[in-house]
Design a protein around this motif. Structure first.
Motif, PDB file in Angstrom:
ATOM      1  N   GLY A 266     102.454  62.160  60.756  1.00  9.47           N
ATOM      2  CA  GLY A 266     101.075  62.614  60.635  1.00  9.47           C
ATOM      3  C   GLY A 266     100.926  64.106  60.469  1.00  9.47           C
ATOM      4  O   GLY A 266      99.843  64.591  60.077  1.00  9.47           O
ATOM      5  N   LEU A 267     101.983  64.860  60.735  1.00 12.39           N
ATOM      6  CA  LEU A 267     101.911  66.313  60.584  1.00 12.39           C
ATOM      7  C   LEU A 267     101.711  66.737  59.135  1.00 12.39           C
ATOM      8  O   LEU A 267     101.346  67.891  58.874  1.00 12.39           O
ATOM      9  CB  LEU A 267     103.186  66.960  61.142  1.00 12.39           C
ATOM     10  N   VAL A 268     101.944  65.822  58.198  1.00 15.49           N
ATOM     11  CA  VAL A 268     101.714  66.184  56.796  1.00 15.49           C
ATOM     12  C   VAL A 268     100.244  66.535  56.571  1.00 15.49           C
ATOM     13  O   VAL A 268      99.902  67.250  55.633  1.00 15.49           O
ATOM     14  CB  VAL A 268     102.138  65.050  55.840  1.00 15.49           C
ATOM     15  N   GLY A 269      99.382  66.047  57.461  1.00 14.73           N
ATOM     16  CA  GLY A 269      97.964  66.331  57.304  1.00 14.73           C
ATOM     17  C   GLY A 269      97.606  67.792  57.515  1.00 14.73           C
ATOM     18  O   GLY A 269      96.602  68.264  56.973  1.00 14.73           O
ATOM     19  N   VAL A 270      98.400  68.505  58.319  1.00 13.88           N
ATOM     20  CA  VAL A 270      98.082  69.908  58.609  1.00 13.88           C
ATOM     21  C   VAL A 270      98.822  70.876  57.698  1.00 13.88           C
ATOM     22  O   VAL A 270      98.617  72.087  57.799  1.00 13.88           O
ATOM     23  CB  VAL A 270      98.399  70.242  60.080  1.00 13.88           C
ATOM     24  N   LEU A 271      99.668  70.348  56.834  1.00 15.65           N
ATOM     25  CA  LEU A 271     100.401  71.237  55.931  1.00 15.65           C
ATOM     26  C   LEU A 271      99.443  71.906  54.943  1.00 15.65           C
ATOM     27  O   LEU A 271      98.552  71.263  54.398  1.00 15.65           O
ATOM     28  CB  LEU A 271     101.464  70.457  55.156  1.00 15.65           C
ATOM     29  N   PRO A 272      99.604  73.196  54.713  1.00 12.67           N
ATOM     30  CA  PRO A 272      98.730  73.883  53.752  1.00 12.67           C
ATOM     31  C   PRO A 272      99.047  73.476  52.325  1.00 12.67           C
ATOM     32  O   PRO A 272     100.160  73.028  52.018  1.00 12.67           O
ATOM     33  CB  PRO A 272      99.061  75.360  53.992  1.00 12.67           C
ATOM     34  N   ARG A 273      98.054  73.617  51.471  1.00  8.12           N
ATOM     35  CA  ARG A 273      98.242  73.332  50.046  1.00  8.12           C
ATOM     36  C   ARG A 273      98.614  74.636  49.342  1.00  8.12           C
ATOM     37  O   ARG A 273      97.858  75.601  49.374  1.00  8.12           O
ATOM     38  CB  ARG A 273      96.966  72.759  49.441  1.00  8.12           C
ATOM     39  N   VAL A 274      99.784  74.637  48.741  1.00  8.99           N
ATOM     40  CA  VAL A 274     100.287  75.837  48.052  1.00  8.99           C
ATOM     41  C   VAL A 274     100.152  75.647  46.552  1.00  8.99           C
ATOM     42  O   VAL A 274     100.639  74.664  45.992  1.00  8.99           O
ATOM     43  CB  VAL A 274     101.756  76.104  48.422  1.00  8.99           C
ATOM     44  N   ARG A 275      99.473  76.586  45.920  1.00 13.08           N
ATOM     45  CA  ARG A 275      99.313  76.561  44.462  1.00 13.08           C
ATOM     46  C   ARG A 275      99.993  77.796  43.884  1.00 13.08           C
ATOM     47  O   ARG A 275      99.559  78.922  44.095  1.00 13.08           O
ATOM     48  CB  ARG A 275      97.834  76.535  44.084  1.00 13.08           C
ATOM     49  N   LEU A 276     101.089  77.549  43.169  1.00 19.27           N
ATOM     50  CA  LEU A 276     101.873  78.653  42.625  1.00 19.27           C
ATOM     51  C   LEU A 276     101.334  79.157  41.300  1.00 19.27           C
ATOM     52  O   LEU A 276     101.473  80.338  40.966  1.00 19.27           O
ATOM     53  CB  LEU A 276     103.333  78.214  42.454  1.00 19.27           C
ATOM     54  N   VAL A 277     100.726  78.255  40.546  1.00 21.75           N
ATOM     55  CA  VAL A 277     100.233  78.638  39.216  1.00 21.75           C
ATOM     56  C   VAL A 277      98.722  78.542  39.193  1.00 21.75           C
ATOM     57  O   VAL A 277      98.156  77.441  39.242  1.00 21.75           O
ATOM     58  CB  VAL A 277     100.842  77.741  38.120  1.00 21.75           C
ATOM     59  N   ARG A 278      98.054  79.682  39.150  1.00 20.36           N
ATOM     60  CA  ARG A 278      96.603  79.748  39.019  1.00 20.36           C
ATOM     61  C   ARG A 278      96.226  81.144  38.558  1.00 20.36           C
ATOM     62  O   ARG A 278      97.000  82.100  38.724  1.00 20.36           O
ATOM     63  CB  ARG A 278      95.902  79.368  40.318  1.00 20.36           C
ATOM     64  N   PRO A 279      95.072  81.315  37.948  1.00 18.57           N
ATOM     65  CA  PRO A 279      94.679  82.609  37.362  1.00 18.57           C
ATOM     66  C   PRO A 279      94.802  83.789  38.322  1.00 18.57           C
ATOM     67  O   PRO A 279      95.255  84.862  37.947  1.00 18.57           O
ATOM     68  CB  PRO A 279      93.218  82.381  36.957  1.00 18.57           C
ATOM     69  N   GLY A 280      94.415  83.645  39.551  1.00 21.57           N
ATOM     70  CA  GLY A 280      94.441  84.756  40.495  1.00 21.57           C
ATOM     71  C   GLY A 280      95.751  84.923  41.210  1.00 21.57           C
ATOM     72  O   GLY A 280      95.865  85.732  42.135  1.00 21.57           O
ATOM     73  N   GLY A 281      96.773  84.166  40.823  1.00 25.80           N
ATOM     74  CA  GLY A 281      98.059  84.233  41.495  1.00 25.80           C
ATOM     75  C   GLY A 281      98.206  83.105  42.508  1.00 25.80           C
ATOM     76  O   GLY A 281      97.284  82.320  42.726  1.00 25.80           O
ATOM     77  N   PRO A 282      99.364  82.999  43.135  1.00 28.12           N
ATOM     78  CA  PRO A 282      99.620  81.938  44.113  1.00 28.12           C
ATOM     79  C   PRO A 282      98.616  81.987  45.269  1.00 28.12           C
ATOM     80  O   PRO A 282      98.119  83.052  45.632  1.00 28.12           O
ATOM     81  CB  PRO A 282     101.041  82.239  44.598  1.00 28.12           C
ATOM     82  N   SER A 283      98.325  80.822  45.813  1.00 29.92           N
ATOM     83  CA  SER A 283      97.391  80.763  46.938  1.00 29.92           C
ATOM     84  C   SER A 283      97.830  79.697  47.921  1.00 29.92           C
ATOM     85  O   SER A 283      98.552  78.763  47.570  1.00 29.92           O
ATOM     86  CB  SER A 283      95.969  80.448  46.447  1.00 29.92           C
ATOM     87  N   VAL A 284      97.394  79.875  49.165  1.00 31.69           N
ATOM     88  CA  VAL A 284      97.681  78.921  50.227  1.00 31.69           C
ATOM     89  C   VAL A 284      96.351  78.511  50.851  1.00 31.69           C
ATOM     90  O   VAL A 284      95.602  79.354  51.341  1.00 31.69           O
ATOM     91  CB  VAL A 284      98.604  79.523  51.303  1.00 31.69           C
ATOM     92  N   GLU A 285      96.055  77.212  50.820  1.00 34.25           N
ATOM     93  CA  GLU A 285      94.797  76.703  51.355  1.00 34.25           C
ATOM     94  C   GLU A 285      95.073  75.801  52.548  1.00 34.25           C
ATOM     95  O   GLU A 285      95.840  74.845  52.447  1.00 34.25           O
ATOM     96  CB  GLU A 285      94.044  75.912  50.274  1.00 34.25           C
TER      97      GLU A 285
END
Length: 315
Positions: A266-285
């Motif tokens: 169930g810990l997968v639910g708290v993992l942040p979403r990492v986006r490496l490719v996006r206009p403003g650069g990588p992000s962590v949500e």
């Protein structure tokens, strides 16, 4: 079944409240109160810490064995009694009312403790005192912070306390539901499958179902759609099927490797979403709490289904 007890009581009481047209806040509040009462009987397992302390320094298996063997000396007796639960529910209501009614609460608590002394001796008193004290505390909290009437406290208390013993019929020894009477309401555990591993998996599935029932009731009360909050990462739970080759086949006597590891999925639910490719650069949500909880619960459910399927194939 610790979580399942609370989930069942919450779903019943909050569901009835929603059906009667209560506001979401009132329905969820009285449902949470019922869930707290449903969890209260297991305060008697705290005595098992004595056994854990005595076995300190041992491996995980010896600690788990000491925990349950010591806890079962007093577990599922006075705190699981359908005979005493009405008195405890009334005690909670009187404890939360005017000061002059507190003496009634103390009197009811004294009666329950006295019954435990006569029926089980000092050990029964040791677990009964925190039980009645916890009920009184719930009554005070319900009155001061939840604005629940005494009638609602009694109703929530009765549903929570009376539903708890029936959830224990799938695991361990049946509770002494008619304590302190020398009579047995249910003498044997309800067997869900002849195979001990399938029995445990079925019991775990029932607990998951109760949690999902509570989620569904909360969704109806608030208008939220739980399905929309579940992330795709929940599907990662399917990988837990491989653990059928890595951990011992779980049974009621050896359940903790399976339970702790499948809950860890169930810990997968708290993992942040990492986006490496996006206009403003990588992000962590970071996920919000609702998405984290429901994605984690979904991942655990998928993991349980995957393990059960793998066990049927491999076992």
């Amino acid at each position: 079944m610790f979580v399942g007890h609370a989930a069942v009581a919450f779903a019943i009481v909050a569901g009835v409240a929603v059906g009667r047209g209560w506001t979401a806040e009132r329905a969820l509040t009285v449902g949470l109160l019922a869930g707290a009462f449903a969890a209260l009987p297991d305060v008697d397992i705290a005595y098992a810490l004595v056994g854990v302390a005595a076995a300190a320094g041992g491996d995980a298996l010896s600690l788990a064995t000491a925990f349950w063997s010591t806890g079962n000396l007093v577990h599922r007796a006075v705190t699981h009694s359908l005979v005493l639960s009405p008195a405890v529910a009334l005690l909670a209501a009187f404890a939360g009312m005017e000061r002059r009614t507190h003496l009634v609460a103390v009197g009811l608590g004294g009666v329950v403790v006295a019954v435990a002394w006569v029926a089980s001796g000092p050990l029964g008193v040791v677990v009964t005192i925190p039980f009645v004290a916890g009920a009184a505390l719930l009554g005070v909290v319900a009155d001061r912070y939840a604005d629940c009437s005494p009638v609602h406290v009694v109703a929530a208390g009765l549903v929570g306390l009376a539903s708890h013993p029936f959830g224990d019929l799938f695991t361990g020894e049946p509770p002494a539901m008619l304590y302190p009477l020398d009579a047995t309401l249910v003498g044997e555990r309800v067997v869900l499958a002849a195979d001990p591993t399938l029995h445990l998996l079925a019991a775990f599935g029932i607990e998951l179902a109760t949690v999902w029932a509570a989620v569904a009731v909360a969704g109806v009360a608030t208008g939220l759609r739980p399905r929309t909050a579940v992330g795709r990462r929940a599907s990662l739970g399917a990988g837990y099927a491989a653990s059928v080759l890595l951990i011992p086949a779980p049974t009621l006597d050896l359940s903790y490797p399976f339970v702790f590891s499948v809950l860890g999925v169930g810990l997968v639910g708290v993992l942040p979403r990492v986006r490496l490719v996006r206009p403003g650069g990588p992000s962590v949500e970071l996920p919000d709490w609702l998405a984290a909880c429901l994605t984690g619960l979904s991942a655990i459910t998928v993991a349980w289904l995957a393990y059960a399927a793998a066990y049927l194939v491999v076992g």
